[in-house]
Design a protein around this motif. Sequence first.
Motif, PDB file in Angstrom:
ATOM      1  N   SER A 158      32.131  39.796  33.805  1.00 54.41           N
ATOM      2  CA  SER A 158      31.358  39.782  35.037  1.00 54.41           C
ATOM      3  C   SER A 158      30.676  41.122  35.245  1.00 54.41           C
ATOM      4  O   SER A 158      31.267  42.177  35.012  1.00 54.41           O
ATOM      5  CB  SER A 158      32.263  39.479  36.240  1.00 54.41           C
ATOM      6  OG  SER A 158      31.526  39.497  37.442  1.00 54.41           O
ATOM      7  N   GLY A 159      29.421  41.057  35.677  1.00 54.30           N
ATOM      8  CA  GLY A 159      28.706  42.269  36.060  1.00 54.30           C
ATOM      9  C   GLY A 159      28.032  43.011  34.934  1.00 54.30           C
ATOM     10  O   GLY A 159      27.367  44.011  35.144  1.00 54.30           O
ATOM     11  N   THR A 160      28.183  42.513  33.700  1.00 54.58           N
ATOM     12  CA  THR A 160      27.578  43.206  32.562  1.00 54.58           C
ATOM     13  C   THR A 160      27.256  42.207  31.472  1.00 54.58           C
ATOM     14  O   THR A 160      27.654  41.041  31.537  1.00 54.58           O
ATOM     15  CB  THR A 160      28.541  44.277  31.995  1.00 54.58           C
ATOM     16  OG1 THR A 160      28.552  44.273  30.604  1.00 54.58           O
ATOM     17  CG2 THR A 160      29.872  44.101  32.407  1.00 54.58           C
ATOM     18  N   SER A 170      29.209  34.928  30.732  1.00 57.68           N
ATOM     19  CA  SER A 170      28.870  36.154  31.453  1.00 57.68           C
ATOM     20  C   SER A 170      28.218  35.805  32.786  1.00 57.68           C
ATOM     21  O   SER A 170      27.300  34.985  32.841  1.00 57.68           O
ATOM     22  CB  SER A 170      27.912  37.020  30.627  1.00 57.68           C
ATOM     23  OG  SER A 170      27.433  38.108  31.390  1.00 57.68           O
ATOM     24  N   TYR A 171      28.716  36.422  33.855  1.00 58.93           N
ATOM     25  CA  TYR A 171      28.120  36.291  35.180  1.00 58.93           C
ATOM     26  C   TYR A 171      27.486  37.618  35.549  1.00 58.93           C
ATOM     27  O   TYR A 171      28.163  38.634  35.648  1.00 58.93           O
ATOM     28  CB  TYR A 171      29.177  35.905  36.210  1.00 58.93           C
ATOM     29  CG  TYR A 171      28.710  36.017  37.652  1.00 58.93           C
ATOM     30  CD1 TYR A 171      27.694  35.206  38.141  1.00 58.93           C
ATOM     31  CD2 TYR A 171      29.303  36.938  38.520  1.00 58.93           C
ATOM     32  CE1 TYR A 171      27.264  35.311  39.456  1.00 58.93           C
ATOM     33  CE2 TYR A 171      28.889  37.050  39.835  1.00 58.93           C
ATOM     34  CZ  TYR A 171      27.869  36.232  40.303  1.00 58.93           C
ATOM     35  OH  TYR A 171      27.433  36.340  41.610  1.00 58.93           O
ATOM     36  N   GLU A 172      26.169  37.610  35.720  1.00 60.39           N
ATOM     37  CA  GLU A 172      25.457  38.810  36.156  1.00 60.39           C
ATOM     38  C   GLU A 172      25.466  38.845  37.680  1.00 60.39           C
ATOM     39  O   GLU A 172      24.725  38.105  38.327  1.00 60.39           O
ATOM     40  CB  GLU A 172      24.022  38.804  35.632  1.00 60.39           C
ATOM     41  CG  GLU A 172      23.903  39.092  34.152  1.00 60.39           C
ATOM     42  CD  GLU A 172      22.446  39.280  33.728  1.00 60.39           C
ATOM     43  OE1 GLU A 172      21.546  39.064  34.568  1.00 60.39           O
ATOM     44  OE2 GLU A 172      22.216  39.635  32.569  1.00 60.39           O
ATOM     45  N   SER A 173      26.303  39.678  38.243  1.00 60.66           N
ATOM     46  CA  SER A 173      26.493  39.667  39.694  1.00 60.66           C
ATOM     47  C   SER A 173      25.246  40.104  40.447  1.00 60.66           C
ATOM     48  O   SER A 173      25.060  39.730  41.610  1.00 60.66           O
ATOM     49  CB  SER A 173      27.673  40.561  40.075  1.00 60.66           C
ATOM     50  OG  SER A 173      27.478  41.882  39.595  1.00 60.66           O
ATOM     51  N   ILE A 174      24.377  40.881  39.821  1.00 60.20           N
ATOM     52  CA  ILE A 174      23.162  41.337  40.502  1.00 60.20           C
ATOM     53  C   ILE A 174      22.135  40.210  40.627  1.00 60.20           C
ATOM     54  O   ILE A 174      21.437  40.097  41.633  1.00 60.20           O
ATOM     55  CB  ILE A 174      22.546  42.543  39.760  1.00 60.20           C
ATOM     56  CG1 ILE A 174      23.505  43.740  39.823  1.00 60.20           C
ATOM     57  CG2 ILE A 174      21.191  42.913  40.338  1.00 60.20           C
ATOM     58  CD1 ILE A 174      23.014  44.957  39.076  1.00 60.20           C
ATOM     59  N   THR A 198      24.476  35.844  44.328  1.00 54.43           N
ATOM     60  CA  THR A 198      24.821  37.150  43.771  1.00 54.43           C
ATOM     61  C   THR A 198      26.110  37.677  44.402  1.00 54.43           C
ATOM     62  O   THR A 198      26.503  37.274  45.504  1.00 54.43           O
ATOM     63  CB  THR A 198      23.698  38.164  44.019  1.00 54.43           C
ATOM     64  OG1 THR A 198      23.492  38.292  45.437  1.00 54.43           O
ATOM     65  CG2 THR A 198      22.404  37.693  43.365  1.00 54.43           C
ATOM     66  N   GLY A 199      26.772  38.585  43.674  1.00 55.18           N
ATOM     67  CA  GLY A 199      27.919  39.296  44.218  1.00 55.18           C
ATOM     68  C   GLY A 199      29.168  38.473  44.429  1.00 55.18           C
ATOM     69  O   GLY A 199      30.015  38.829  45.250  1.00 55.18           O
ATOM     70  N   ASN A 203      35.998  34.817  38.217  1.00 52.96           N
ATOM     71  CA  ASN A 203      36.740  35.168  37.013  1.00 52.96           C
ATOM     72  C   ASN A 203      36.930  33.930  36.145  1.00 52.96           C
ATOM     73  O   ASN A 203      36.381  32.866  36.446  1.00 52.96           O
ATOM     74  CB  ASN A 203      38.079  35.833  37.363  1.00 52.96           C
ATOM     75  CG  ASN A 203      38.960  34.935  38.224  1.00 52.96           C
ATOM     76  OD1 ASN A 203      39.167  33.764  37.921  1.00 52.96           O
ATOM     77  ND2 ASN A 203      39.477  35.492  39.317  1.00 52.96           N
TER      78      ASN A 203
END
Length: 210
Positions: A158-160, A170-174, A198-199, A203
């Motif tokens: 997550s986040g990257t 993969s989850y891009e939180s932005i 977003t955000g 998991n």
Amino acid sequence: MDETVALNLTPGIGYTIGTTNAVTATIGNDDISSVVTTTLNPIQSTLTMTCSAAIDGTGNELNNVLTGNSAANILSDGAGNGRLNGGLGNDTLTGGAGAEIFRFASLLNAATNVDRITDFTPTTSATTTDRIQLENTGAGLFTALTTTRTPATTAFVSGTDFTKADQRISYESITGSLFFDSDGTGPQASILFATLATGLAINNTHFQVI
């Protein structure tokens, strides 16, 4: 699913009946196939789009199963614990108040088959959280996730971007983008298959391989 009802018959004045036992019958009118935009009535629970037009479907208070077609559908569940499957096309899925399952079981394509989940709600409770189901059987699906279960912790990031060979989701939180990659940092390109808000605190437990 079908519903079974029981009727208890009793004799009336001036006549008799053949049995006083309960008579049962099955009502099978709650599974609907449609070629037009449809809202389920209060006793219907399953809606399947059977044409190729961009039609929409809306559920009710039951545990609905809503399935789209090859076009861009808008599927909206009600208050029950439903399951939404957009099929092919760039669909818009809204789960509503219940613990929803969003199923991805059609050929991955980052241009023509990316679903937007408007209200994905991950929680830490197994009974209240929304989940995303990933089909691992069939060409062009999530076949690198070889075991039908919750993916391993190491399979999710997550986040990257993907940083290890064994990462698959993969989850891009932005941006809210969800990607699948069959070999992590290997030569195969990652594929966008959904967008969320977003955000989110997502998991591996919010996914299920089927």
